[in-house]
Design a protein around this motif. Structure first.
Motif, PDB file in Angstrom:
ATOM      1  N   PHE A  67       3.518   8.780   0.907  1.00  0.00           N
ATOM      2  CA  PHE A  67       3.246   9.273   2.063  1.00  0.00           C
ATOM      3  C   PHE A  67       3.185   7.865   3.342  1.00  0.00           C
ATOM      4  O   PHE A  67       4.664   6.874   2.790  1.00  0.00           O
ATOM      5  N   VAL A  68       3.296   7.921   4.450  1.00  0.00           N
ATOM      6  CA  VAL A  68       3.933   7.035   5.581  1.00  0.00           C
ATOM      7  C   VAL A  68       2.329   6.818   6.230  1.00  0.00           C
ATOM      8  O   VAL A  68       1.877   7.684   6.831  1.00  0.00           O
ATOM      9  N   ALA A 104      12.253  10.403   6.971  1.00  0.00           N
ATOM     10  CA  ALA A 104      11.881   8.919   6.654  1.00  0.00           C
ATOM     11  C   ALA A 104      13.096   8.072   6.402  1.00  0.00           C
ATOM     12  O   ALA A 104      13.871   9.623   6.261  1.00  0.00           O
ATOM     13  N   ASN A 105      13.127   7.476   6.033  1.00  0.00           N
ATOM     14  CA  ASN A 105      14.662   6.612   5.634  1.00  0.00           C
ATOM     15  C   ASN A 105      14.196   7.102   3.497  1.00  0.00           C
ATOM     16  O   ASN A 105      15.912   7.031   3.303  1.00  0.00           O
ATOM     17  N   PHE A 106      13.254   7.004   2.490  1.00  0.00           N
ATOM     18  CA  PHE A 106      13.105   6.680   1.099  1.00  0.00           C
ATOM     19  C   PHE A 106      12.268   7.843   1.568  1.00  0.00           C
ATOM     20  O   PHE A 106      12.098   8.043  -0.511  1.00  0.00           O
ATOM     21  N   VAL A 107      11.222   7.797   1.670  1.00  0.00           N
ATOM     22  CA  VAL A 107      10.602   9.203   1.687  1.00  0.00           C
ATOM     23  C   VAL A 107      10.519  10.522   1.832  1.00  0.00           C
ATOM     24  O   VAL A 107      10.967  10.688   3.121  1.00  0.00           O
ATOM     25  N   LYS A 108       9.883  11.982   1.107  1.00  0.00           N
ATOM     26  CA  LYS A 108      10.024  12.830   1.684  1.00  0.00           C
ATOM     27  C   LYS A 108       9.364  13.096   2.485  1.00  0.00           C
ATOM     28  O   LYS A 108       9.703  13.910   3.796  1.00  0.00           O
ATOM     29  N   ALA A 109       8.250  12.834   2.908  1.00  0.00           N
ATOM     30  CA  ALA A 109       7.273  12.996   3.998  1.00  0.00           C
ATOM     31  C   ALA A 109       7.999  11.890   5.141  1.00  0.00           C
ATOM     32  O   ALA A 109       8.044  11.085   5.370  1.00  0.00           O
ATOM     33  N   PRO A 110       7.229  13.065   6.970  1.00  0.00           N
ATOM     34  CA  PRO A 110       8.148  12.787   7.989  1.00  0.00           C
ATOM     35  C   PRO A 110       6.946  11.225   8.526  1.00  0.00           C
ATOM     36  O   PRO A 110       5.694  11.342   8.017  1.00  0.00           O
ATOM     37  N   GLU A 122       5.580   4.224  -1.639  1.00  0.00           N
ATOM     38  CA  GLU A 122       5.416   5.319  -2.077  1.00  0.00           C
ATOM     39  C   GLU A 122       4.438   4.170  -3.959  1.00  0.00           C
ATOM     40  O   GLU A 122       4.002   3.624  -3.744  1.00  0.00           O
ATOM     41  N   VAL A 123       3.807   5.625  -4.289  1.00  0.00           N
ATOM     42  CA  VAL A 123       2.576   5.613  -4.935  1.00  0.00           C
ATOM     43  C   VAL A 123       2.808   4.917  -6.483  1.00  0.00           C
ATOM     44  O   VAL A 123       3.785   5.475  -7.100  1.00  0.00           O
TER      45      VAL A 123
END
Length: 195
Positions: A67-68, A104-110, A122-123
């Motif tokens: 998540f972001v 985002a640079n590392f996660v899929k969430a915007p 990252e969880v």
């Protein structure tokens, strides 16, 4: 000093951040307002959010394990509240609140472009405590808007009017009243040669 009034146990460590947590991916996403959030550890950087299992974003976080956290400002106060009382299963919060998805640079969430700071997470662990499940997450990146970076390259909180949540209300932050260690800092001696 006045006498203190005692209440039953509850959540009363205030103020706390009111943040917009973006979940999902660039196509299927949602925004969740969270006040139960904070820092767990410095190195490595670990944060947490606590989410009720009945919230729409809960399953998106469980599935994607990321998540972001997007910090909020006075300008985003209405949006922050609205995203907390509306469900993502009924409305597209990005569209309704005219927010911009940012890759985002590392996660899929915007990330939310209008937020001054977006923290990619990252969880790494989750734990249910009853009413909420706490997601412990490693910070993968911190993305700060150039508008709020000072001449030394540091984030200037006083420039963006961040908001906090306390006992059912939103409050503006920003006035600096000291810095870490100011209570024990040695005072500089005046140079007598420069009169």
């Amino acid at each position: 000093m006045s006498k203190k009034v005692s209440w039953k146990p509850g959540t009363f460590i205030y103020p706390i951040p009111a943040v917009l947590v973006s979940t999902g991916d660039m196509k299927k996403s949602n925004i969740l307002t969270v006040a139960w959030t904070g820092i767990i550890n410095t190195n490595p950087a670990i944060v947490y959010i606590s989410v009720r299992p009945e919230r729409y974003s809960y399953n998106l976080i469980k599935e994607n394990k990321e998540f972001v956290i997007n910090l909020t400002t006075e300008k985003l106060a209405y949006t922050t509240d609205w995203c907390g009382v509306k469900s993502g299963k009924d409305v597209d919060k990005f569209k309704e609140m005219k927010l911009t998805k940012q890759k985002a640079n590392f996660v899929k969430a915007p990330m939310i472009e209008e937020s001054p700071v977006s923290i990619e997470c990252e969880v790494i662990e989750e734990k249910n405590f009853g009413s909420h499940t706490t997601f412990f997450a490693k910070v993968l990146a911190i993305n700060a808007s150039e508008d709020f970076i000072d001449e030394k390259g540091a984030f200037d909180i006083s420039k963006c009017n961040l908001i906090a949540y306390a006992n059912g209300g939103y409050y503006s932050l920003g006035k600096k009243i000291g810095k870490f260690g100011f209570s024990v800092q040695k005072k500089k001696k005046k140079n007598l040669n420069n009169k």
